[in-house]
Design a protein around this motif. Structure first.
Motif, short mmCIF file in Angstrom:
data_model
loop_
_atom_site.label_atom_id
_atom_site.label_comp_id
_atom_site.label_asym_id
_atom_site.label_seq_id
_atom_site.Cartn_x
_atom_site.Cartn_y
_atom_site.Cartn_z
N VAL A 240 -6.28 -17.06 -12.64
CA VAL A 240 -5.15 -16.56 -11.86
C VAL A 240 -5.27 -17.18 -10.47
O VAL A 240 -6.02 -16.71 -9.62
N ALA A 241 -4.52 -18.27 -10.27
CA ALA A 241 -4.63 -19.02 -9.02
C ALA A 241 -3.64 -18.55 -7.97
O ALA A 241 -3.87 -18.74 -6.78
N ASP A 242 -2.54 -17.97 -8.38
CA ASP A 242 -1.50 -17.56 -7.46
C ASP A 242 -1.35 -16.05 -7.47
O ASP A 242 -1.11 -15.45 -8.53
N TYR A 243 -1.49 -15.47 -6.31
CA TYR A 243 -1.30 -14.02 -6.19
C TYR A 243 -1.00 -13.70 -4.74
O TYR A 243 -1.17 -14.52 -3.84
N ILE A 244 -0.54 -12.49 -4.52
CA ILE A 244 -0.31 -11.97 -3.17
C ILE A 244 -1.26 -10.81 -2.98
O ILE A 244 -1.38 -9.95 -3.86
N ARG A 245 -1.94 -10.79 -1.84
CA ARG A 245 -2.85 -9.68 -1.55
C ARG A 245 -2.39 -9.01 -0.27
O ARG A 245 -2.18 -9.64 0.75
N TYR A 246 -2.23 -7.70 -0.35
CA TYR A 246 -1.92 -6.87 0.81
C TYR A 246 -3.23 -6.20 1.24
O TYR A 246 -3.65 -5.24 0.61
N PRO A 247 -3.88 -6.72 2.30
CA PRO A 247 -5.17 -6.16 2.69
C PRO A 247 -5.01 -4.94 3.60
O PRO A 247 -3.98 -4.76 4.24
N MET A 248 -6.03 -4.14 3.62
CA MET A 248 -6.16 -3.07 4.60
C MET A 248 -4.94 -2.15 4.68
O MET A 248 -4.40 -1.89 5.74
N MET A 249 -4.50 -1.65 3.57
CA MET A 249 -3.37 -0.73 3.52
C MET A 249 -3.90 0.69 3.47
O MET A 249 -5.01 0.94 3.02
N GLU A 250 -3.06 1.62 3.89
CA GLU A 250 -3.40 3.03 3.75
C GLU A 250 -3.09 3.46 2.33
O GLU A 250 -2.15 2.96 1.71
N GLY A 251 -3.88 4.38 1.81
CA GLY A 251 -3.63 4.87 0.47
C GLY A 251 -4.42 6.13 0.18
O GLY A 251 -5.22 6.60 0.99
N LYS A 252 -4.20 6.65 -1.00
CA LYS A 252 -4.89 7.86 -1.46
C LYS A 252 -5.23 7.66 -2.93
O LYS A 252 -4.41 7.15 -3.71
N ASP A 253 -6.43 8.01 -3.31
CA ASP A 253 -6.84 7.93 -4.71
C ASP A 253 -7.75 9.12 -5.02
O ASP A 253 -7.80 10.08 -4.27
N ARG A 254 -8.47 9.03 -6.11
CA ARG A 254 -9.31 10.16 -6.55
C ARG A 254 -10.37 10.53 -5.53
O ARG A 254 -10.89 11.63 -5.54
N ASP A 255 -10.71 9.59 -4.62
CA ASP A 255 -11.71 9.86 -3.59
C ASP A 255 -11.10 10.42 -2.31
O ASP A 255 -11.82 10.69 -1.36
N GLY A 256 -9.78 10.55 -2.27
CA GLY A 256 -9.12 11.09 -1.09
C GLY A 256 -8.30 10.05 -0.36
O GLY A 256 -7.98 8.99 -0.89
N LYS A 257 -7.98 10.36 0.90
CA LYS A 257 -7.16 9.47 1.73
C LYS A 257 -8.02 8.36 2.33
O LYS A 257 -9.17 8.58 2.69
N HIS A 258 -7.41 7.18 2.45
CA HIS A 258 -8.05 6.01 3.05
C HIS A 258 -7.07 5.44 4.06
O HIS A 258 -6.24 4.60 3.73
N TYR A 259 -7.19 5.91 5.30
CA TYR A 259 -6.23 5.53 6.34
C TYR A 259 -6.86 4.68 7.43
O TYR A 259 -6.26 4.44 8.47
N GLY A 260 -8.09 4.25 7.25
CA GLY A 260 -8.75 3.41 8.24
C GLY A 260 -9.09 4.14 9.52
O GLY A 260 -9.22 3.52 10.57
N THR A 261 -9.27 5.45 9.43
CA THR A 261 -9.61 6.25 10.61
C THR A 261 -10.97 6.90 10.40
O THR A 261 -11.52 6.87 9.30
N GLN A 262 -11.49 7.53 11.45
CA GLN A 262 -12.77 8.24 11.30
C GLN A 262 -12.62 9.44 10.38
O GLN A 262 -13.53 9.77 9.62
N THR A 263 -11.47 10.07 10.43
CA THR A 263 -11.23 11.23 9.56
C THR A 263 -11.04 10.80 8.12
O THR A 263 -11.55 11.44 7.20
N PHE A 264 -10.29 9.71 7.91
CA PHE A 264 -10.02 9.19 6.56
C PHE A 264 -10.43 7.72 6.51
O PHE A 264 -9.59 6.82 6.59
N PRO A 265 -11.74 7.44 6.40
CA PRO A 265 -12.23 6.06 6.48
C PRO A 265 -11.85 5.23 5.26
O PRO A 265 -11.52 5.75 4.20
N GLY A 266 -11.92 3.92 5.46
CA GLY A 266 -11.65 2.98 4.39
C GLY A 266 -10.18 2.63 4.30
O GLY A 266 -9.34 3.25 4.94
N ASN A 267 -9.90 1.60 3.55
CA ASN A 267 -8.54 1.15 3.28
C ASN A 267 -8.45 0.71 1.84
O ASN A 267 -9.45 0.52 1.16
N VAL A 268 -7.23 0.54 1.40
CA VAL A 268 -6.94 0.09 0.04
C VAL A 268 -6.32 -1.30 0.13
O VAL A 268 -5.59 -1.60 1.07
#
Length: 98
Positions: free
Chosen positions: A27-55
């Motif tokens: 798969v040589a061609d794709y689009i990647r959206y880095p560092m987005m906010e999201g929520k999954d089974r582990d909780g919210k990922h908003y890139g903040t201290q309260t909700f660390p990480g990103n999707v």
């Protein structure tokens, strides 16, 4: 050639591993959206201290005959360790393409 749209959602820190899987499956061609906010089974990922990480999200057009092998590799990655359990991949038809 019939193609499918594969959408992959994962924690951004696994970008290199996901891109390596895409490379191994041709798969040589794709689009990647880095560092987005999201929520999954582990909780919210908003890139903040309260909700660390990103999707990150990848949209890839994949040959129909290659989809199963790609999903098998993604599932193997997901099952490799509990921290990968958030990975999600879906396959959609492509109705039209320019």
């Amino acid at each position: 050639m019939t193609r499918k749209l594969v959408m992959i959602h994962f924690h951004f820190e696994y970008t290199d591993a996901i891109e390596a899987i895409l490379d191994r499956h041709g798969v040589a061609d794709y689009i990647r959206y880095p560092m987005m906010e999201g929520k999954d089974r582990d909780g919210k990922h908003y890139g903040t201290q309260t909700f660390p990480g990103n999707v990150s999200v990848v949209h890839a057009q994949v040959e129909e005959g290659s989809v199963d092998a790609l999903l098998t590799a993604m599932d193997k990655f997901r099952k490799h360790k509990p921290a990968h359990g958030h990975l999600d991949a879906i396959v959609l038809p492509i109705e039209r393409r320019l």
